[in-house]
Design a protein around this motif. Structure first.
Motif, mmCIF file in Angstrom:
data_model
loop_
_atom_site.group_PDB
_atom_site.id
_atom_site.type_symbol
_atom_site.label_atom_id
_atom_site.label_comp_id
_atom_site.label_asym_id
_atom_site.label_seq_id
_atom_site.Cartn_x
_atom_site.Cartn_y
_atom_site.Cartn_z
ATOM 1 N N GLN A 97 44.636 27.548 27.192
ATOM 2 C CA GLN A 97 44.895 26.552 28.221
ATOM 3 C C GLN A 97 45.949 27.081 29.177
ATOM 4 O OE1 GLN A 97 45.938 22.619 26.797
ATOM 5 N NE2 GLN A 97 45.274 21.702 28.711
ATOM 6 N N ARG A 136 41.641 23.023 28.518
ATOM 7 C CA ARG A 136 41.517 23.990 27.436
ATOM 8 C C ARG A 136 40.082 24.511 27.411
ATOM 9 N NH1 ARG A 136 44.296 22.527 21.752
ATOM 10 N NH2 ARG A 136 45.928 22.093 23.280
ATOM 11 N N GLU A 137 39.939 25.830 27.251
ATOM 12 C CA GLU A 137 38.613 26.428 27.254
ATOM 13 C C GLU A 137 38.433 27.339 26.043
ATOM 14 O OE1 GLU A 137 38.036 28.976 30.629
ATOM 15 O OE2 GLU A 137 39.762 30.247 30.167
ATOM 16 N N GLU A 138 37.205 27.423 25.575
ATOM 17 C CA GLU A 138 36.898 28.287 24.445
ATOM 18 C C GLU A 138 36.841 29.729 24.921
ATOM 19 O OE1 GLU A 138 33.374 27.236 22.329
ATOM 20 O OE2 GLU A 138 33.564 28.854 20.883
ATOM 21 N N TYR A 150 40.915 29.209 21.594
ATOM 22 C CA TYR A 150 40.868 28.529 22.878
ATOM 23 C C TYR A 150 42.120 28.932 23.659
ATOM 24 C CZ TYR A 150 37.129 25.252 21.540
ATOM 25 O OH TYR A 150 35.936 24.682 21.175
#
Length: 121
Positions: free
Chosen positions: A39, A45-47, A37
């Motif tokens: 951020q 936060r993103e995958e 992930y």
């Protein structure tokens, strides 16, 4: 439970490459699903990429074609090769591990400490 230690990261210029590594230790049942992930400041936060049992790999649209995920199952190390980096890839990158199917013995997902990646234009 799983312990995750991340390596790599740093400051590079646009177009450069970096490799992040995440070394996992602990109960193998609790790391059957692993992911990266990221951020960025002021963002959620993103995958970025993940791998399921059997080797199926997911990439977000933002990194597809530029990032490559691989896993050394013998050493329990997850690598993220990042090529053609862009300023918008600047973020703290986190490794995550959890059981692919919920398992009470594993508790909550495990996270690494984070690795800063900064891409200058």
């Amino acid at each position: 439970q799983v312990q995750l230690v991340e390596f790599g990261g740093g400051l590079v210029q646009a177009g450069d490459s970096l490799r992040l590594s995440c070394e996992a230790s602990g109960d193998p049942r609790c790391m059957s699903f692993m992911a990266w992930y990221r951020q960025a400041p002021g963002k959620e936060r993103e995958e970025v990429s993940s791998i399921k049992p059997g080797g199926y790999v997911y990439y977000s649209n933002a990194v597809k074609g530029r990032f490559t995920l691989s896993k050394d199952n013998a050493k329990n190390i997850l690598h993220l090769q990042m090529d053609d980096l862009k300023p918008e890839d600047t973020a703290v990158y986190y490794c995550k591990a959890e059981p692919y199917h919920p398992l009470e013995a594993c508790g909550v997902p495990s996270w690494g400490q984070g690795a800063q990646v900064t891409v200058s234009s």
